[in-house]
Motif scaffolding. Structure first.
Motif, mmCIF file in Angstrom:
data_model
loop_
_atom_site.group_PDB
_atom_site.id
_atom_site.type_symbol
_atom_site.label_atom_id
_atom_site.label_comp_id
_atom_site.label_asym_id
_atom_site.label_seq_id
_atom_site.Cartn_x
_atom_site.Cartn_y
_atom_site.Cartn_z
ATOM 1 N N UNK A 45 12.079 28.495 8.566
ATOM 2 C CA UNK A 45 11.977 29.814 7.930
ATOM 3 C C UNK A 45 13.333 30.309 7.419
ATOM 4 N N UNK A 46 14.388 30.017 8.156
ATOM 5 C CA UNK A 46 15.730 30.461 7.750
ATOM 6 C C UNK A 46 16.318 29.623 6.626
ATOM 7 N N UNK A 47 16.043 28.327 6.634
ATOM 8 C CA UNK A 47 16.751 27.419 5.745
ATOM 9 C C UNK A 47 16.015 27.047 4.467
ATOM 10 N N UNK A 48 14.690 27.124 4.467
ATOM 11 C CA UNK A 48 13.939 26.557 3.343
ATOM 12 C C UNK A 48 12.969 27.570 2.737
ATOM 13 N N UNK A 49 12.600 27.275 1.510
ATOM 14 C CA UNK A 49 11.683 28.137 0.778
ATOM 15 C C UNK A 49 10.267 28.007 1.342
ATOM 16 N N UNK A 50 9.707 29.150 1.702
ATOM 17 C CA UNK A 50 8.316 29.196 2.156
ATOM 18 C C UNK A 50 7.480 29.497 0.917
ATOM 19 N N UNK A 51 6.621 28.559 0.518
ATOM 20 C CA UNK A 51 5.867 28.728 -0.728
ATOM 21 C C UNK A 51 4.428 29.152 -0.499
ATOM 22 N N UNK A 52 3.991 29.118 0.763
ATOM 23 C CA UNK A 52 2.622 29.551 1.071
ATOM 24 C C UNK A 52 2.536 29.887 2.554
ATOM 25 N N UNK A 53 1.772 30.936 2.836
ATOM 26 C CA UNK A 53 1.477 31.271 4.231
ATOM 27 C C UNK A 53 0.155 31.995 4.264
ATOM 28 N N UNK A 54 -0.714 31.568 5.161
ATOM 29 C CA UNK A 54 -1.979 32.265 5.383
ATOM 30 C C UNK A 54 -2.280 32.224 6.876
ATOM 31 N N UNK A 55 -3.503 32.491 7.259
ATOM 32 C CA UNK A 55 -3.850 32.524 8.683
ATOM 33 C C UNK A 55 -3.873 31.145 9.336
ATOM 34 N N UNK A 93 -0.543 20.616 -2.717
ATOM 35 C CA UNK A 93 -1.219 20.582 -4.014
ATOM 36 C C UNK A 93 -2.622 21.183 -3.936
ATOM 37 N N UNK A 94 -3.298 20.977 -2.827
ATOM 38 C CA UNK A 94 -4.637 21.572 -2.645
ATOM 39 C C UNK A 94 -4.521 23.094 -2.607
ATOM 40 N N UNK A 95 -3.541 23.608 -1.885
ATOM 41 C CA UNK A 95 -3.292 25.052 -1.861
ATOM 42 C C UNK A 95 -2.951 25.531 -3.273
ATOM 43 N N UNK A 96 -2.119 24.763 -3.963
ATOM 44 C CA UNK A 96 -1.735 25.120 -5.322
ATOM 45 C C UNK A 96 -2.916 25.202 -6.263
ATOM 46 N N UNK A 97 -3.851 24.301 -6.111
ATOM 47 C CA UNK A 97 -5.051 24.329 -6.955
ATOM 48 C C UNK A 97 -5.844 25.610 -6.709
ATOM 49 N N UNK A 98 -6.006 25.982 -5.441
ATOM 50 C CA UNK A 98 -6.756 27.202 -5.105
ATOM 51 C C UNK A 98 -6.054 28.456 -5.606
ATOM 52 N N UNK A 99 -4.720 28.431 -5.608
ATOM 53 C CA UNK A 99 -3.942 29.615 -5.996
ATOM 54 C C UNK A 99 -3.478 29.572 -7.452
ATOM 55 N N UNK A 115 6.435 20.567 3.831
ATOM 56 C CA UNK A 115 6.199 20.554 5.277
ATOM 57 C C UNK A 115 5.148 21.612 5.569
ATOM 58 N N UNK A 116 4.059 21.177 6.207
ATOM 59 C CA UNK A 116 2.955 22.071 6.553
ATOM 60 C C UNK A 116 2.923 22.213 8.066
ATOM 61 N N UNK A 117 2.976 23.453 8.541
ATOM 62 C CA UNK A 117 2.847 23.712 9.973
ATOM 63 C C UNK A 117 1.757 24.752 10.181
ATOM 64 N N UNK A 118 1.309 24.872 11.406
ATOM 65 C CA UNK A 118 0.313 25.889 11.739
ATOM 66 C C UNK A 118 0.947 27.264 11.583
ATOM 67 N N UNK A 119 0.152 28.208 11.114
ATOM 68 C CA UNK A 119 0.652 29.567 10.904
ATOM 69 C C UNK A 119 0.959 30.245 12.223
#
Length: 119
Positions: A45-55, A93-99, A115-119
């Motif tokens: 969270x401190x070092x990299x760009x967060x491009x998506x976050x949901x539940x 890319x799947x998230x990108x398609x939806x958004x 990098x995908x992690x649990x919310x």
């Protein structure tokens, strides 16, 4: 997708179809990688760009080679870390398609990794 792994089942199936490792190994590798990086969530969270976050998931863009370093720490082969990198990228890319951001994310993945992690 399960609580254990924020990457959707269809993404795992697609990754397994393209992977150079046994398809049955893909979900375990992806979950192992996610567990390894999830403990670094504050640093991400401190070092990299967060491009998506949901539940369900949070997605970051990190420098190329990120998954190779994680794989080295975990003793993975090159094929294994490439498989995990691919699964994370496919989920982005799947998230990108939806958004309606797929093109933006495709461009970002030319020079970075997801990098995908649990919310």
């Amino acid at each position: 997708m399960t609580a254990e792994n924020p990457i959707e089942g269809q993404v795992l199936v697609l990754t397994a179809a393209k992977a150079s490792v046994g398809g049955q190994r893909v979900p375990d590798l992806v979950a192992e990688g996610r567990r390894e990086v999830e403990v670094r969530a504050d640093d991400l969270r401190r070092q990299y760009e967060r491009v998506h976050e949901d539940d369900v998931r949070t997605v970051f863009l990190v420098p190329e080679g990120f998954w190779a370093e994680v794989g080295e720490d975990l003793g993975w082969s090159e094929r294994e870390h490439e498989t995990v990198a691919r699964a994370n990228a496919e989920q982005l890319l799947r998230v990108g398609k939806r958004e309606d951001r797929r093109e933006e994310f495709e461009t970002a993945l030319e020079v970075r990794e997801a990098v995908v992690i649990a919310a």
